[in-house]
Design a protein around this motif. Structure first.
Motif, PDB file in Angstrom:
ATOM      1  N   LEU A  10     -11.909  -4.881  17.126  1.00 18.81           N
ATOM      2  CA  LEU A  10     -10.945  -5.677  16.367  1.00 18.81           C
ATOM      3  C   LEU A  10      -9.547  -5.487  16.924  1.00 18.81           C
ATOM      4  O   LEU A  10      -9.231  -4.454  17.505  1.00 18.81           O
ATOM      5  N   ARG A  11      -8.738  -6.512  16.701  1.00 20.04           N
ATOM      6  CA  ARG A  11      -7.323  -6.409  17.021  1.00 20.04           C
ATOM      7  C   ARG A  11      -6.554  -7.027  15.858  1.00 20.04           C
ATOM      8  O   ARG A  11      -6.727  -8.188  15.520  1.00 20.04           O
ATOM      9  N   CYS A  12      -5.717  -6.234  15.286  1.00 20.04           N
ATOM     10  CA  CYS A  12      -4.893  -6.685  14.171  1.00 20.04           C
ATOM     11  C   CYS A  12      -3.755  -7.563  14.714  1.00 20.04           C
ATOM     12  O   CYS A  12      -3.424  -7.509  15.901  1.00 20.04           O
ATOM     13  N   TRP A  28     -11.724  -4.040   6.415  1.00 23.66           N
ATOM     14  CA  TRP A  28     -11.180  -3.133   7.428  1.00 23.66           C
ATOM     15  C   TRP A  28      -9.688  -3.016   7.202  1.00 23.66           C
ATOM     16  O   TRP A  28      -8.988  -4.020   7.058  1.00 23.66           O
ATOM     17  N   ILE A  29      -9.185  -1.803   7.161  1.00 26.67           N
ATOM     18  CA  ILE A  29      -7.756  -1.567   6.960  1.00 26.67           C
ATOM     19  C   ILE A  29      -7.178  -1.090   8.278  1.00 26.67           C
ATOM     20  O   ILE A  29      -7.631  -0.102   8.850  1.00 26.67           O
ATOM     21  N   CYS A  33      -0.639  -0.780  10.410  1.00 27.47           N
ATOM     22  CA  CYS A  33       0.221  -1.525   9.489  1.00 27.47           C
ATOM     23  C   CYS A  33      -0.329  -1.609   8.064  1.00 27.47           C
ATOM     24  O   CYS A  33       0.307  -2.192   7.192  1.00 27.47           O
ATOM     25  N   ALA A  34      -1.516  -1.068   7.816  1.00 29.07           N
ATOM     26  CA  ALA A  34      -2.159  -1.031   6.499  1.00 29.07           C
ATOM     27  C   ALA A  34      -2.547  -2.403   5.970  1.00 29.07           C
ATOM     28  O   ALA A  34      -2.784  -2.554   4.773  1.00 29.07           O
ATOM     29  N   LEU A 118     -11.897 -13.115  10.671  1.00 25.84           N
ATOM     30  CA  LEU A 118     -11.380 -12.196   9.666  1.00 25.84           C
ATOM     31  C   LEU A 118     -10.288 -12.889   8.863  1.00 25.84           C
ATOM     32  O   LEU A 118      -9.468 -13.619   9.428  1.00 25.84           O
ATOM     33  N   THR A 119     -10.290 -12.679   7.579  1.00 26.02           N
ATOM     34  CA  THR A 119      -9.222 -13.207   6.749  1.00 26.02           C
ATOM     35  C   THR A 119      -8.479 -12.019   6.128  1.00 26.02           C
ATOM     36  O   THR A 119      -9.075 -11.005   5.775  1.00 26.02           O
ATOM     37  N   GLU A 120      -7.177 -12.177   6.044  1.00 26.81           N
ATOM     38  CA  GLU A 120      -6.369 -11.100   5.490  1.00 26.81           C
ATOM     39  C   GLU A 120      -6.515 -11.092   3.978  1.00 26.81           C
ATOM     40  O   GLU A 120      -6.401 -12.119   3.316  1.00 26.81           O
ATOM     41  N   SER A 121      -6.800  -9.919   3.444  1.00 25.55           N
ATOM     42  CA  SER A 121      -6.947  -9.768   2.015  1.00 25.55           C
ATOM     43  C   SER A 121      -5.584  -9.471   1.419  1.00 25.55           C
ATOM     44  O   SER A 121      -4.885  -8.552   1.858  1.00 25.55           O
ATOM     45  N   ARG A 122      -5.211 -10.228   0.423  1.00 22.94           N
ATOM     46  CA  ARG A 122      -3.911 -10.029  -0.230  1.00 22.94           C
ATOM     47  C   ARG A 122      -4.066  -9.076  -1.409  1.00 22.94           C
ATOM     48  O   ARG A 122      -4.889  -9.293  -2.283  1.00 22.94           O
ATOM     49  N   ALA A 123      -3.335  -8.014  -1.388  1.00 21.57           N
ATOM     50  CA  ALA A 123      -3.373  -7.042  -2.510  1.00 21.57           C
ATOM     51  C   ALA A 123      -2.552  -7.604  -3.667  1.00 21.57           C
ATOM     52  O   ALA A 123      -1.505  -8.192  -3.476  1.00 21.57           O
TER      53      ALA A 123
END
Length: 124
Positions: A10-12, A28-29, A33-34, A118-123
């Motif tokens: 993976l590459r963020c 995946w965290i 950058c968390a 991958l989709t970014e999960s919003r906290a």
């Protein structure tokens, strides 16, 4: 049936690289950058199925090779003059099965190379 984890690189978006074992629904965290990323479950299943097909094909080829060598050894033990014909017979079988094996192998490899979105999960 439970699905095994699929190893991916993976590459963020921040540029951090990492290796990870992907399971559907698992996130995946990024350690840099968390940010939290979630893989597409359908793509994970497709890649895992391709990996299983490739492993199954490898076991099949190994089993056929062991079986052919066993038959060849028995034929030569029964009639030693057949030692000249066994390489021709084995070579003919290999040449005849090569296109089918290559096609199945390429299909399995192509499905393991499928990208997993991958989709970014919003906290919240």
């Amino acid at each position: 049936m439970t699905m095994a984890a699929v190893p991916v690189k993976l590459r963020c978006t921040c540029g951090h690289d990492g290796a990870w074992l992907v399971m559907p629904g698992q996130s995946w965290i990024c350690p840099a950058c968390a940010r939290t990323w979630v893989p597409d479950a359908a793509s994970v299943h497709a890649v895992a199925e391709g990996a299983r097909d490739l492993a199954r094909l490898r076991r099949l080829v190994l089993g056929l090779a062991v079986g052919a060598l066993t038959v060849a050894a028995v034929l030569v033990a029964i009639h030693p003059a057949w030692i000249l014909g066994v390489p021709t017979l084995v070579g003919g079988v290999l040449l005849a099965s090569r296109p089918t094996y290559r096609k199945r192998r390429e299909q399995a490899l192509a499905s393991t190379r499928t990208s997993i979105p991958l989709t970014e999960s919003r906290a919240v």
